[in-house]
Design an enzyme around this catalytic site. Structure first.
Site, mmCIF file in Angstrom:
data_model
loop_
_atom_site.group_PDB
_atom_site.id
_atom_site.type_symbol
_atom_site.label_atom_id
_atom_site.label_comp_id
_atom_site.label_asym_id
_atom_site.label_seq_id
_atom_site.Cartn_x
_atom_site.Cartn_y
_atom_site.Cartn_z
ATOM 1 N N GLU A 69 40.746 23.037 40.388
ATOM 2 C CA GLU A 69 39.959 22.773 39.191
ATOM 3 C C GLU A 69 40.243 23.828 38.132
ATOM 4 O OE1 GLU A 69 35.857 22.743 40.237
ATOM 5 O OE2 GLU A 69 36.052 21.091 41.668
ATOM 6 N N CYS A 126 39.062 28.894 32.513
ATOM 7 C CA CYS A 126 38.652 29.421 33.816
ATOM 8 C C CYS A 126 39.582 28.789 34.849
ATOM 9 C CB CYS A 126 37.192 29.077 34.095
ATOM 10 S SG CYS A 126 36.608 29.647 35.700
ATOM 11 N N CYS A 181 38.419 28.282 48.973
ATOM 12 C CA CYS A 181 38.122 29.709 48.852
ATOM 13 C C CYS A 181 37.786 30.285 50.217
ATOM 14 C CB CYS A 181 36.946 29.925 47.892
ATOM 15 S SG CYS A 181 36.576 31.664 47.574
ATOM 16 N N CYS A 233 30.917 31.975 49.767
ATOM 17 C CA CYS A 233 29.599 32.244 49.175
ATOM 18 C C CYS A 233 28.660 31.086 49.513
ATOM 19 C CB CYS A 233 29.719 32.414 47.668
ATOM 20 S SG CYS A 233 30.669 33.857 47.160
ATOM 21 N N CYS A 241 28.037 28.394 46.712
ATOM 22 C CA CYS A 241 29.175 27.889 45.932
ATOM 23 C C CYS A 241 29.847 26.715 46.636
ATOM 24 C CB CYS A 241 30.182 29.016 45.715
ATOM 25 S SG CYS A 241 31.617 28.546 44.734
ATOM 26 N N CYS A 260 31.787 25.706 39.888
ATOM 27 C CA CYS A 260 33.062 25.891 40.573
ATOM 28 C C CYS A 260 33.128 25.084 41.877
ATOM 29 C CB CYS A 260 33.246 27.376 40.868
ATOM 30 S SG CYS A 260 34.858 27.773 41.545
#
Length: 407
Positions: free
Chosen positions: A99, A112, A119, A123, A126, A388
């Site tokens: 993205e 961004c 990832c 987190c 997220c 995100c």
């Protein structure tokens, strides 16, 4: 990518610095000026197809098309918010998806960008790391996110100048799906419409933040190659001070970055004022002690003179209490830093909530009373999947649901 390997395989133009492409052109036996001709088309006019580079001979255009890809992605999904925010989900032939978001703010247009597919940090709040990390993006794939946004900005500018507010037609069918909200339609430029693209040469991305999917420090070599391409005067020519790398905190790589002799900005994704809460919110934090991360931040400031930005996502009832603000203020007094407060954008299926406005104001006021330079980031793209990882996650869920119905 070493230039000597590119002579026998198709090169990704956007993954090469100007000097590397110059060497490649010489290896092909072409005159040196041919490299700048290609850059004029690709970067100046945003033309990404060799057969449209009309000041090259027909034979050279055919050869260039065989040896080089300017772009290799397709736009799987494209969304536009009422506030002008643009979000893309890009897909590459190797299966990678990422993205990227363009956030407008006056004359500033910030891209961004993602550095990984998924990832590794995980987190809790997220969407990016829900399914872990599936791989690194190449330097060319990182840079291509900015390039695609530039193409869209140019096309939207041309459409706005035409006064019809309507999207121009896609030239190659690369847009698979689109969600348009409000006015300011956008479209994807290909080989046609070169005149419209030329008119918008200055309507480009002005700033780049590595705050999309992935941990940039876990893909350090490709991220730094991308940074140098974005900064290269013959490529994107985006000033180093307009580029920010955000990390959850990898001390060794932060120290390496401090020696790169590039005055880029470093942001630390902190999100908690103490170690126990941080490890609860960021499982990956157990690998790197917060004191070591903060020491690396101090070294970065000493080496570069660039103040550290501490990013702090406010989660209702979790890390947004006055006691958290006071604890954060105490931490900030140990280093040269400013604080960027971010109101959480909710993710479907996750338990965290967006804080109420009065709690955000109180948090900021406590920091400021304690001498901390604290700002609240504007919320952008709330009417689209701007948080995100949301768009990629939604696309994967839809694909899984479709597969389930066929079995």
């Amino acid at each position: 990518m070493p230039v000597d390997l590119l002579a026998s395989q198709k090169a990704h133009f956007l993954g090469l610095r100007a000097a590397e492409f110059d060497s490649l052109v010489r290896a092909w036996g072409w005159p040196a000026f041919r490299a700048q001709q290609v850059r004029d088309w690709a970067y100046g006019k945003l033309i990404d197809r060799a057969d449209a580079m009309t000041n090259l001979g027909k034979g050279d255009r055919a050869l260039l098309g065989q040896r080089l890809d300017v772009t290799t992605s397709r736009i799987v999904s494209q969304q536009t918010s009422n506030d002008g925010t643009i979000k893309l989900l890009l897909s590459w032939p190797d299966g990678a998806q990422a993205e990227t978001v363009m956030i407008p703010d006056g004359d500033r247009r910030t891209a961004c960008v993602s550095s990984q597919v998924g990832c590794p940090v995980g987190c809790r709040f997220c969407a990016s790391g829900v399914n872990g990390v599936k791989g690194n993006l190449t330097a060319g794939q990182i840079v291509e996110q900015v390039y695609r946004l530039n193409q869209i900005l140019a096309r939207r500018h041309a459409s706005d100048r035409a006064g019809d507010g309507a999207a121009l037609c896609e030239s190659d069918g690369d847009v698979v799906s689109r969600k348009k909200i409000g006015t300011g339609a956008i479209s994807f430029p290909g080989e046609s419409g070169a005149d419209a693209v030329r008119e918008a040469r200055d309507v480009r991305v002005t700033n780049v933040v590595f705050m999309g999917m992935g941990e940039p420090m876990s893909n350090y070599a490709n991220v730094m190659q991308a940074v140098r391409i974005l900064n290269d005067p013959k490529c994107f020519h985006i000033g180093a001070r307009r580029i920010t790398i955000s990390t959850v905190g990898v001390p060794a790589k932060m120290l390496e970055l401090a020696e790169e002799e590039l005055p880029i900005n470093l942001a630390l994704s902190l999100h908690a004022p103490n170690e126990p809460l941080r490890r609860e919110l960021i499982p990956w934090a157990e690998h790197f002690a917060l004191p070591d991360i903060l020491d690396a931040c101090r070294v970065y400031f000493e080496r570069t003179g660039r103040e550290i930005t501490l990013e702090y996502i406010l989660l209702a009832g979790v890390n947004d209490r006055p006691e958290h603000a006071r604890e954060l203020a105490k931490l900030c007094r140990t280093m040269r830093a400013n604080v960027n407060l971010i109101r959480y954008n909710e993710v479907t299926g996750l338990p965290y909530k967006r804080p109420v406005s009065k709690d955000v104001v109180t948090f900021q006021e406590i920091l400021r009373r304690n001498g901390v330079n604290a700002h609240v980031r504007k919320s952008r793209g709330r009417d689209i999947d701007a948080a995100c990882g949301q768009l990629r996650r939604k696309q994967e869920q839809e694909r899984a649901a479709a597969a389930a119905t066929t079995t």
